[in-house]
Design a protein around this motif. Structure first.
Motif, PDB file in Angstrom:
ATOM      1  N   VAL A  24       1.046  -1.155   0.130  1.00 28.62           N
ATOM      2  CA  VAL A  24      -0.020   0.143  -0.014  1.00 28.62           C
ATOM      3  C   VAL A  24       0.997   1.404  -0.045  1.00 28.62           C
ATOM      4  CG1 VAL A  24      -1.847   1.359   1.279  1.00 28.62           C
ATOM      5  CG2 VAL A  24      -1.888  -1.125   1.160  1.00 28.62           C
ATOM      6  N   PHE A  25       0.382   2.054  -1.020  1.00 24.13           N
ATOM      7  CA  PHE A  25       1.154   3.401  -1.064  1.00 24.13           C
ATOM      8  C   PHE A  25       0.581   4.672  -0.891  1.00 24.13           C
ATOM      9  CE2 PHE A  25       3.620   0.528  -3.783  1.00 24.13           C
ATOM     10  CZ  PHE A  25       5.102   0.874  -3.484  1.00 24.13           C
TER      11      PHE A  25
ATOM     12  N   THR B 137      -4.564  -0.115  -7.918  1.00 20.05           N
ATOM     13  CA  THR B 137      -5.832  -0.075  -7.586  1.00 20.05           C
ATOM     14  C   THR B 137      -6.056   1.048  -6.449  1.00 20.05           C
ATOM     15  OG1 THR B 137      -5.829  -1.910  -6.178  1.00 20.05           O
ATOM     16  CG2 THR B 137      -6.322  -2.214  -8.484  1.00 20.05           C
ATOM     17  N   PRO B 138      -6.894   1.790  -6.536  1.00 24.77           N
ATOM     18  CA  PRO B 138      -7.186   2.802  -5.346  1.00 24.77           C
ATOM     19  C   PRO B 138      -8.010   1.988  -4.318  1.00 24.77           C
ATOM     20  CG  PRO B 138      -7.898   3.821  -7.413  1.00 24.77           C
ATOM     21  CD  PRO B 138      -7.443   2.217  -7.633  1.00 24.77           C
ATOM     22  N   LEU B 139      -7.664   2.530  -2.867  1.00 27.91           N
ATOM     23  CA  LEU B 139      -8.257   1.722  -1.787  1.00 27.91           C
ATOM     24  C   LEU B 139      -9.300   2.826  -1.181  1.00 27.91           C
ATOM     25  CD1 LEU B 139      -5.136   0.400  -0.051  1.00 27.91           C
ATOM     26  CD2 LEU B 139      -6.503  -0.907  -1.453  1.00 27.91           C
TER      27      LEU B 139
ATOM     28  N   VAL C 240      -4.252  10.133  -1.806  1.00 25.55           N
ATOM     29  CA  VAL C 240      -5.049   8.717  -2.062  1.00 25.55           C
ATOM     30  C   VAL C 240      -4.238   7.589  -1.769  1.00 25.55           C
ATOM     31  CG1 VAL C 240      -6.203   9.729  -4.160  1.00 25.55           C
ATOM     32  CG2 VAL C 240      -4.064   8.639  -4.540  1.00 25.55           C
ATOM     33  N   ARG C 241      -4.753   6.537  -1.360  1.00 28.65           N
ATOM     34  CA  ARG C 241      -3.730   5.374  -1.092  1.00 28.65           C
ATOM     35  C   ARG C 241      -4.313   4.229  -1.852  1.00 28.65           C
ATOM     36  NH1 ARG C 241      -6.273   2.975   3.029  1.00 28.65           N
ATOM     37  NH2 ARG C 241      -4.501   1.781   3.854  1.00 28.65           N
ATOM     38  N   VAL C 242      -3.061   3.511  -2.359  1.00 27.56           N
ATOM     39  CA  VAL C 242      -3.354   2.626  -3.429  1.00 27.56           C
ATOM     40  C   VAL C 242      -2.531   1.308  -3.145  1.00 27.56           C
ATOM     41  CG1 VAL C 242      -3.491   4.597  -5.288  1.00 27.56           C
ATOM     42  CG2 VAL C 242      -1.025   3.396  -4.710  1.00 27.56           C
ATOM     43  N   ALA C 243      -2.965   0.177  -3.743  1.00 26.84           N
ATOM     44  CA  ALA C 243      -2.274  -1.152  -3.717  1.00 26.84           C
ATOM     45  C   ALA C 243      -1.638  -1.435  -4.979  1.00 26.84           C
ATOM     46  CB  ALA C 243      -3.115  -2.217  -3.073  1.00 26.84           C
ATOM     47  N   SER C 244      -0.465  -2.006  -4.995  1.00 30.65           N
ATOM     48  CA  SER C 244      -0.043  -2.358  -6.278  1.00 30.65           C
ATOM     49  C   SER C 244      -0.136  -4.158  -6.243  1.00 30.65           C
ATOM     50  CB  SER C 244       1.498  -1.769  -6.476  1.00 30.65           C
ATOM     51  OG  SER C 244       2.431  -2.604  -5.344  1.00 30.65           O
TER      52      SER C 244
END
Length: 265
Positions: free
Chosen positions: A227-228, A261-263, A240-244
């Motif tokens: 998670v970034f 993908t956005p969380l 925004v928080r996203v996962a790769s």
């Protein structure tokens, strides 16, 4: 084990039998001139070992066969990439090192089409040295750096000033993760000159990366599911928080297919 040995024995004999010895430049000056049939002695000569050593391989007997010897066998028998992989897995249980790299632009049509059809999430393809070889439109809108000449994820994330603004908590959540991945990659493929040069470039160019590299010993093979926290112009500089998510195309295992993908939670 015996069945495995018998299997590779039959394959090696079949691969040897399909070769016309007269067509091999390595045997051009051998006297007496070999006949059409490629013998075990010929393969031993071409690979620089004794006939008994090669015979042990073809018989499926366990020996300490080196990777360099098996690569020479693959060359002598004109094995394809798939055949070389089969030989290595049967004899050593490992994949062969350093199969010839295919051009970065040589993408399977299905993989290219899948990338282009993604309209909901940014995604891209990168090679083993994190060069971005293709990206969908949304990736270019979120991260314009992928549209620049010769984009490379590690160079951007670790060396470019904008990465430290756009990737929040840069040191702990980005730099340490990526440097840990570089540490694994550099040790997994020491013959990869491009990868070694990339590590040297990053450590030579940035004091923070040198410090983290020297004080950390963590290793990370991939960032699948990581998670970034991002702050991008595309989102009006709001967080925004996203996962790769990292996939390996079976047709091109040298490439990584990465979705972002956005969380929502």
């Amino acid at each position: 084990m015996e069945q495995q040995g018998d299997s590779i024995s039959r394959l090696l004999r079949a691969w040897r039998a399909r070769i016309d010895a007269h067509t091999l430049p390595e045997l051009r000056w051998v006297q007496p001139r070999p006949g059409r049939r490629l013998s075990q002695a010929h393969v031993a000569r071409m690979t620089g070992v004794s006939e008994g050593w090669y015979r042990a391989l073809e018989a499926g007997r366990r020996q300490d066969f080196s990777e360099s010897f098996l690569l020479r066998v693959a060359q002598a028998l004109r094995l394809s990439d798939a055949e070389t992989l089969t030989l290595f897995l049967a004899v050593t249980g490992r994949r062969p090192p350093g199969l010839p790299a295919r051009p970065r632009e040589d993408l399977p049509e299905g993989v290219r089409s899948l990338l282009q059809q993604q309209v909901s999430y940014p995604c891209y393809l990168s090679d083993t040295a994190w060069n971005v070889v293709a990206a969908n439109d949304l990736m270019g809108e979120w991260f314009p750096w992928v549209l620049r000449p010769a984009p490379n994820l590690m160079r951007w994330a670790l060396l470019h000033p904008e990465a430290r603004e756009q990737m929040l908590d840069w040191e702990d959540n980005c730099a340490r993760q990526y440097l840990a991945m570089l540490r694994v990659a550099a040790n997994s493929d020491p013959a990869n000159a491009e990868l070694r040069a990339l590590v040297r470039e990053i450590l030579d160019a940035d004091a923070d990366c040198r410090r983290i590299w020297s004080e950390e010993h963590d290793v990370v093979e991939h960032r699948d599911g990581h998670v970034f926290r991002l702050c991008l112009p595309y989102h009006g500089h709001t967080e925004v928080r996203v996962a790769s998510h990292v996939l390996l195309p079976i047709q091109r295992p040298d490439l990584r297919f990465v979705f972002i993908t956005p969380l929502t939670d």
